[in-house]
Write an enzyme that holds these catalytic residues in place. Sequence first.
Site, short mmCIF file in Angstrom:
data_model
loop_
_atom_site.label_atom_id
_atom_site.label_comp_id
_atom_site.label_asym_id
_atom_site.label_seq_id
_atom_site.Cartn_x
_atom_site.Cartn_y
_atom_site.Cartn_z
N SER A 89 0.85 -1.19 0.00
CA SER A 89 0.00 0.00 0.00
C SER A 89 0.89 1.24 0.00
O SER A 89 1.68 1.43 0.92
CB SER A 89 -0.88 0.01 1.25
OG SER A 89 -1.40 1.32 1.44
N ASP B 238 -5.00 3.67 -1.66
CA ASP B 238 -6.04 4.07 -0.71
C ASP B 238 -6.59 5.45 -1.03
O ASP B 238 -5.89 6.45 -0.88
CB ASP B 238 -5.45 4.08 0.70
CG ASP B 238 -5.17 2.68 1.22
OD1 ASP B 238 -6.11 1.86 1.18
OD2 ASP B 238 -4.04 2.42 1.66
N HIS C 154 -8.79 1.01 -3.35
CA HIS C 154 -9.65 0.86 -2.17
C HIS C 154 -10.31 2.21 -1.90
O HIS C 154 -9.66 3.15 -1.46
CB HIS C 154 -8.75 0.39 -1.01
CG HIS C 154 -9.43 0.32 0.32
ND1 HIS C 154 -8.72 0.18 1.50
CD2 HIS C 154 -10.74 0.35 0.68
CE1 HIS C 154 -9.57 0.14 2.52
NE2 HIS C 154 -10.79 0.25 2.05
N MET D 90 -12.27 4.59 0.13
CA MET D 90 -12.80 4.92 1.47
C MET D 90 -13.47 6.28 1.34
O MET D 90 -12.98 7.29 1.85
CB MET D 90 -11.65 4.94 2.49
CG MET D 90 -11.21 3.54 2.88
SD MET D 90 -9.57 3.54 3.61
CE MET D 90 -8.57 3.55 2.14
N GLY E 267 -8.35 4.63 7.55
CA GLY E 267 -8.01 6.06 7.62
C GLY E 267 -6.51 6.31 7.70
O GLY E 267 -6.04 7.32 7.20
N PHE E 268 -5.77 5.39 8.30
CA PHE E 268 -4.35 5.66 8.53
C PHE E 268 -3.52 4.39 8.39
O PHE E 268 -4.01 3.29 8.69
CB PHE E 268 -4.14 6.24 9.93
CG PHE E 268 -4.93 7.50 10.15
CD1 PHE E 268 -4.45 8.73 9.71
CD2 PHE E 268 -6.18 7.44 10.75
CE1 PHE E 268 -5.21 9.88 9.89
CE2 PHE E 268 -6.96 8.59 10.92
CZ PHE E 268 -6.47 9.81 10.49
N GLY E 269 -2.27 4.57 7.97
CA GLY E 269 -1.33 3.46 7.96
C GLY E 269 -0.70 3.32 9.34
O GLY E 269 -0.85 4.18 10.20
N ASP F 284 -6.40 -6.00 5.11
CA ASP F 284 -5.75 -4.69 5.02
C ASP F 284 -5.67 -4.04 6.39
O ASP F 284 -6.69 -3.76 7.02
CB ASP F 284 -6.61 -3.83 4.07
CG ASP F 284 -6.03 -2.45 3.82
OD1 ASP F 284 -4.90 -2.18 4.23
OD2 ASP F 284 -6.75 -1.64 3.18
N GLY F 285 -4.43 -3.79 6.84
CA GLY F 285 -4.24 -3.04 8.08
C GLY F 285 -3.45 -3.80 9.13
O GLY F 285 -3.87 -4.86 9.59
N GLY F 286 -2.27 -3.27 9.46
CA GLY F 286 -1.49 -3.85 10.55
C GLY F 286 -0.78 -5.15 10.20
O GLY F 286 -0.36 -5.88 11.10
N GLY G 264 1.42 -1.77 4.20
CA GLY G 264 1.88 -0.41 3.97
C GLY G 264 3.12 -0.12 4.78
O GLY G 264 4.25 -0.21 4.29
C1 DX5 Z 1 -5.90 2.04 6.02
C2 DX5 Z 1 -5.63 1.66 4.59
C3 DX5 Z 1 -4.54 0.68 4.45
C4 DX5 Z 1 -3.21 1.12 4.93
C5 DX5 Z 1 -2.60 -0.07 5.61
O1 DX5 Z 1 -7.09 2.75 6.08
O2 DX5 Z 1 -6.77 1.11 3.97
O3 DX5 Z 1 -4.44 0.18 3.12
O4 DX5 Z 1 -2.32 1.55 3.93
O5 DX5 Z 1 -1.44 0.35 6.19
P1 DX5 Z 1 -0.63 -0.53 7.21
O6 DX5 Z 1 -0.18 -1.76 6.47
O7 DX5 Z 1 0.47 0.38 7.57
O8 DX5 Z 1 -1.53 -0.84 8.37
ZN ZN Z 2 -6.51 0.05 2.02
#
Ligand code: DX5
Ligand code: ZN
Length: 218
Positions: free
Chosen positions: A7, A34, A65, A67, A141-143, A174-176, A196
């Site tokens: 990501s 994103d 994706h 959002m 919302g955030f990485g 997706d996420g973490g 990401g």
């Molecule tokens: C969060 C995004 C993700 C994000 C994941 O809202 O949809 O795609 O980039 O980032 P990481 O892998 O850092 O959690």
């Molecule tokens: Zn995403």
Amino acid sequence: MKLLAPSILSANFTKLQEEVKLVESVGADMLHLDVMDGHFVPNITFGPKMVSDINRMTSLPLDVHLMISEPEKYVEDFAKAGADWISIHYEATDHLNRLVSHIKAAGCKAGVVINPATSVDVLDEILPYVDFILLMSVNPGFGGQEFIDTSLNKATKLKEKLGHMNKDALIEMDGGLGLKNVQQVRDSGVDVFVCGNSIFGSNNPSETIKKMKAIINS
Ligand code: DX5
Ligand code: ZN
């Protein structure tokens, strides 16, 4: 087949071309983009212009994706910009079935996303129509956020449902995700791994991608 989707949210946007070329050269399977509108989620990223510019710098499939609120207004624009996969949130539209059809008619793979607190059971009526389901394992919302552990059971439950309702559909998470949990995530039935911060925030993104791919394909 298992797919790794870096990501770019955690990439350095001022040298995006370099970052994209790097992940492409070491085996990324697709790029996760994103799109955030500051309304559906509390952050803002970019729109179709960026997708189109990225499309010109890589031959990797683009996994967009969305959002955003009122995704029906923008799906066509993202398809024209070069999106190959488009996912829209269950929580963002009242007309999911219609929107999934529109995405397919625009020539893209269609996915539905659910937030961490949304049950996979709400997807029963749409499962036969999707190409993939994206399970959020952080609040969107955030990485760089912490993985929410209950996501693993959701993937296992969804895998079982798809076994009855749509064997071809893929499960994306997706996420973490990172080296510390990617094996567990794979074992829960996930096919597409979005990463990401664990890639772009690592000291050696190439090594991280190689290790990640070795685990998901083992
Ligand atoms: C969060 C995004 C993700 C994000 C994941 O809202 O949809 O795609 O980039 O980032 P990481 O892998 O850092 O959690
Ligand atoms: Zn995403």
